[in-house]
Enzyme design. Structure first.
Site, PDB file in Angstrom:
ATOM      1  N   HIS A   1      -9.088  12.513  16.748  1.00 18.35           N
ATOM      2  CA  HIS A   1      -7.758  13.120  16.887  1.00 18.35           C
ATOM      3  C   HIS A   1      -6.857  12.083  17.532  1.00 18.35           C
ATOM      4  O   HIS A   1      -7.283  11.356  18.430  1.00 18.35           O
ATOM      5  CB  HIS A   1      -7.850  14.377  17.773  1.00 18.35           C
ATOM      6  CG  HIS A   1      -6.648  15.271  17.697  1.00 18.35           C
ATOM      7  ND1 HIS A   1      -5.393  14.857  18.115  1.00 18.35           N
ATOM      8  CD2 HIS A   1      -6.493  16.546  17.261  1.00 18.35           C
ATOM      9  CE1 HIS A   1      -4.542  15.844  17.938  1.00 18.35           C
ATOM     10  NE2 HIS A   1      -5.167  16.874  17.426  1.00 18.35           N
TER      11      HIS A   1
ATOM     12  N   ASP B   1     -13.584  20.808  10.366  1.00 19.26           N
ATOM     13  CA  ASP B   1     -12.732  21.985  10.576  1.00 19.26           C
ATOM     14  C   ASP B   1     -11.595  22.012   9.557  1.00 19.26           C
ATOM     15  O   ASP B   1     -11.202  23.052   9.067  1.00 19.26           O
ATOM     16  CB  ASP B   1     -12.191  22.031  12.012  1.00 19.26           C
ATOM     17  CG  ASP B   1     -11.337  20.822  12.382  1.00 19.26           C
ATOM     18  OD1 ASP B   1     -11.392  19.799  11.665  1.00 19.26           O
ATOM     19  OD2 ASP B   1     -10.623  20.894  13.407  1.00 19.26           O
ATOM     20  N   HIS B   2     -11.081  20.825   9.214  1.00 16.51           N
ATOM     21  CA  HIS B   2     -10.012  20.706   8.207  1.00 16.51           C
ATOM     22  C   HIS B   2      -9.873  19.234   7.869  1.00 16.51           C
ATOM     23  O   HIS B   2     -10.556  18.377   8.448  1.00 16.51           O
ATOM     24  CB  HIS B   2      -8.682  21.264   8.721  1.00 16.51           C
ATOM     25  CG  HIS B   2      -8.191  20.607   9.979  1.00 16.51           C
ATOM     26  ND1 HIS B   2      -7.450  19.458   9.974  1.00 16.51           N
ATOM     27  CD2 HIS B   2      -8.353  20.937  11.291  1.00 16.51           C
ATOM     28  CE1 HIS B   2      -7.167  19.103  11.224  1.00 16.51           C
ATOM     29  NE2 HIS B   2      -7.705  19.984  12.043  1.00 16.51           N
TER      30      HIS B   2
ATOM     31  N   GLU C   1     -13.775  17.418  14.012  1.00 19.03           N
ATOM     32  CA  GLU C   1     -12.311  17.374  13.973  1.00 19.03           C
ATOM     33  C   GLU C   1     -11.806  16.489  12.835  1.00 19.03           C
ATOM     34  O   GLU C   1     -12.180  15.319  12.703  1.00 19.03           O
ATOM     35  CB  GLU C   1     -11.789  16.842  15.315  1.00 19.03           C
ATOM     36  CG  GLU C   1     -10.303  16.564  15.376  1.00 19.03           C
ATOM     37  CD  GLU C   1      -9.463  17.817  15.315  1.00 19.03           C
ATOM     38  OE1 GLU C   1      -8.464  17.821  14.566  1.00 19.03           O
ATOM     39  OE2 GLU C   1      -9.802  18.792  16.014  1.00 19.03           O
TER      40      GLU C   1
ATOM     41  N   THR D   1      -7.280  23.259  13.392  1.00 17.42           N
ATOM     42  CA  THR D   1      -8.608  23.518  13.953  1.00 17.42           C
ATOM     43  C   THR D   1      -8.888  25.009  14.070  1.00 17.42           C
ATOM     44  O   THR D   1      -9.991  25.474  13.754  1.00 17.42           O
ATOM     45  CB  THR D   1      -8.729  22.853  15.338  1.00 17.42           C
ATOM     46  OG1 THR D   1      -8.656  21.435  15.173  1.00 17.42           O
ATOM     47  CG2 THR D   1     -10.049  23.207  16.008  1.00 17.42           C
TER      48      THR D   1
END
Length: 692
Positions: A488, A541-542, A330, A370
């Site tokens: 996150h 994911d990013h 994440e 995501t």
């Protein structure tokens, strides 16, 4: 008479315009706003912003207008009052007692909301009917509540816009729509990330003070109610103003400049939210530039040897049936790692693992959510306009990395520490043949820590080892795709694991804790019999943030990626430009898989590989190749930037920031390549040619 009756609208409108101006000024000076503004630009932004706010308020005040329209004393006269009360009571009983009433057919909480609203309406109507001497007091209470709700919504929206801008650098967009849908996760996230009690207490105090001020200044307007003729004049005037406002808001939203931050600051969040809510999918063929479809497909497929969508991949070496563990991390920006110049030492394990891995040093995420990362790694196709395929209705039976592994006899699973209904992950992965292991599969004793997003990454690491041990006993190879959650907001995790306490709620802590959990996972994995026959793929994911001076700031899409397999994958660095969608086709090449492919990514070790990257938001679709970034946007807009890499002294071989200069004379060949890629992908999805 008429000027007096619009006093409540004037006071609320002035308050709304002041709050909106304050937010707009804050955005100008916010650290995330990295653009500079000339005096003319500031005046333009504030002027257009004022018009936006004024027209939005006209539309938002429609409920208040309806409230005043229905104020009347005559409706309480006999027999009308009793008839109206009887209808309200019967309607209440209908909603309450009829199992399949019209509201329950819509599902969700609509029936409960309707029951509450009609019940309150019936109660207050009865009080005003049977207590005529108290009618003014009761009406004042209802008026105060109405004003309170308006003021509360104005303040709450301003606070929400600030926090949203603070997180994403834009006004409301599709993400805000997601936040409205997934209220449990979002409310939990807010509760755990911010000082909620002081914040909400301050909001409540300010709301009550402003409401009381407006109430005292305008309550006398309820002493003499307008007659029917006056109401019709007021209603007609409001309808005309509303129609003008709808046209004006729509027109103002189309005004764009080269400064993305200017566009965001001058906009109003409410129409942007409405637009996002009603446009979660964008029809490429309606909003974007096109060329002949056959030419587009020919251009795009020229990068593959067979020049066809469905291709036969034939390996030259014997196939390797190794287990594969794909770990999507994440929000792990490349510049969190020491390999890319970071000096905070927050990824010690990943940096050490990178030294032992095939590391892709110039790889870019396709998006900033995501679901985009999961889409890129699962479908291996460029991003498309609108919402990710994962969240669309037609998201099943696709050609995926999982389907390739299944065709080779693998067990295929998706592992996620939260509830996989979030972001529609369960529907997507389940509908494409993956077994799912998520928070529902955890026993209470297996959870040492959890927040709103899911169990701590270390708990998921232990569960993953448990799952893989079970799979290994079956004698079949396994492919497991694990999506982490701890990095996150609110960045909370168990204390005592790293030198940054979980109570700090810092991004650096979230990164370092995930790094700690991955170290724990690999330490456990090394003790298992299946470890030496397993390939581990680690990729973000990013990035953590995608805000920048341009629509698609190149450096904000760069992510780390590596393939590790002790005794099999030799440590090396692959420095050519590549996309997130190229990673899994490259892995299949390393495993010597022969298969029928519909992937639109490439094996980067094949001689026909063309260095390029696809990066996008929900609207802006970017294509990076040969030192240029081409962006196509609604409505048939095309921009092109030249990219000049600025090397950093910290790690000159890896750390780049790009100077993006808007071109006046575009490279038409690259524009055609960009259109060909996105048009072809959209067409194949629409015609289901990317299904299995």
């Amino acid at each position: 008479m008429y000027p007096q009756k619009i006093k409540p609208f004037l006071y609320l409108g002035i308050f709304y315009l002041i709050i909106s101006l304050v937010i707009r000024v804050i955005f100008f000076f916010h650290p995330i706003t990295t653009a500079s503004f000339s005096v003319f630009e500031v005046i333009k932004v504030l002027s257009i912003g004022f018009l936006n706010d004024a027209f939005v308020f006209v539309l938002a005040s429609s409920i208040l207008a309806i409230y005043f329209l229905f104020l009347s004393n005559s409706k309480y006269k006999k027999p009308y009052g009793y008839i109206i009360l009887g209808i309200l009571v019967l309607f209440f009983l209908y909603i309450w007692l009829v199992p399949n009433n019209i509201f329950k057919q819509y599902g969700g909480s609509i029936s409960e909301v309707a029951l509450t609203f009609v019940g309150i309406k019936a109660l207050f109507f009865a009080l005003m009917l049977f207590l005529p001497n108290q009618r003014i007091k009761i009406r004042n209470v209802l008026y105060f509540i109405t004003l309170l709700l308006y003021v509360l919504l104005i303040i709450f929206n301003a606070v929400s816009e600030y926090f949203f801008y603070n997180e994403f650098g834009v006004r409301y967009n599709f993400i805000a729509v997601d936040y409205l849908i997934y209220t449990n996760e979002v409310i939990g996230n807010v509760m755990e990330s911010y000082p909620v009690i002081p914040l909400f207490s301050a909001i409540l105090i300010v709301t009550l003070a402003i409401t009381w001020f407006i109430f005292k200044k305008t309550k006398n307007e309820l002493l003499e109610l307008p007659n029917f003729k006056q109401k019709m004049v007021l209603l007609g005037s409001f309808i005309v103003l509303s129609l003008i406002s709808v046209w004006a808001v729509s027109s103002l939203m189309k005004i764009k400049s080269e400064n993305v931050f200017a566009d965001e600051i001058e906009n109003n969040g409410l129409p942007k939210f409405y637009w996002a809510f009603t446009h979660n999918e964008l029809d490429y063929f309606q909003f974007y530039s096109q060329i002949d479809q056959r030419e587009a497909e020919k251009n795009f497929l020229s990068q593959f040897p067979e020049h066809t969508l469905k291709r036969t991949i034939t390996a030259e070496q014997p196939e390797l049936k190794k287990n594969v563990v794909l770990i999507s991390i994440e929000s792990l920006s490349a510049d969190f790692m020491e390999h890319y110049g970071n000096t905070q030492k927050i990824t010690p394990f990943l940096d050490s693992l990178a030294n032992q891995s095939l590391m892709f040093t110039n790889l870019y995420a396709t998006g900033n959510r995501t679901v985009r990362g999961l889409e890129a790694l699962t479908l291996c196709i460029p991003p498309t306009a609108g919402e990710s395929i994962i969240k669309r209705d037609d998201n099943k039976n696709k050609f995926t990395t999982g389907s390739v592994f299944k065709s080779k006899g693998y067990d295929v699973k998706f592992l996620y520490g939260g509830y996989s209904y979030f972001d529609n992950m369960s529907d997507f992965f389940g509908g494409n043949g993956y077994d799912i292991v998520d928070r529902n599969n955890f026993k209470p004793e297996e959870i040492t820590f959890a927040n709103v997003w899911g169990v701590a990454d270390e708990d998921m690491a232990r569960k993953a080892i448990q799952v893989m041990n079970s799979e290994a006993k079956s004698g079949k190879p396994f492919f497991n795709h694990w999506m982490t959650v701890s990095n996150h907001r609110p960045f909370t995790y168990p204390d005592g694991r790293i030198d940054i306490p979980g109570t700090a709620k810092s991004r650096e802590g979230g990164v370092k804790y995930t790094d700690y959990s991955l170290r724990l996972f690999f330490e456990m994995a090394k003790k298992q019999d299946w470890y030496k026959n397993t390939v581990f793929v680690i990729i973000a994911d990013h990035c953590a943030s995608s805000a920048g001076k341009t629509e698609l700031p190149m450096e904000k899409y760069r992510i780390p990626a590596m393939i590790f397999s002790e005794g099999y994958i030799q440590p090396q660095k692959f420095d050519k430009l590549m996309s997130q969608i190229d990673l899994m086709p490259t892995l299949f090449g390393l495993l010597n898989f022969s298969y029928q492919s519909k992937f639109l990514g490439q094996d980067v070790f094949k001689k026909e590989f063309q260095p390029k990257a696809y990066i996008a938001t929900y609207q802006d679709l970017g294509f990076v190749k040969d030192g240029y970034m081409t962006i196509i946007s609604p409505v048939k807009k095309v921009k092109q930037y030249s990219l000049t890499a600025e090397q950093s002294d910290l790690a000159p071989e890896f750390k780049y920031k790009y100077d993006e200069k808007l071109l006046k004379n575009n490279n038409e060949q690259l524009i055609n390549e960009t259109i060909s890629a996105y048009q072809s992908t959209s067409y194949w999805l629409k015609t289901k040619q990317l299904n299995r």
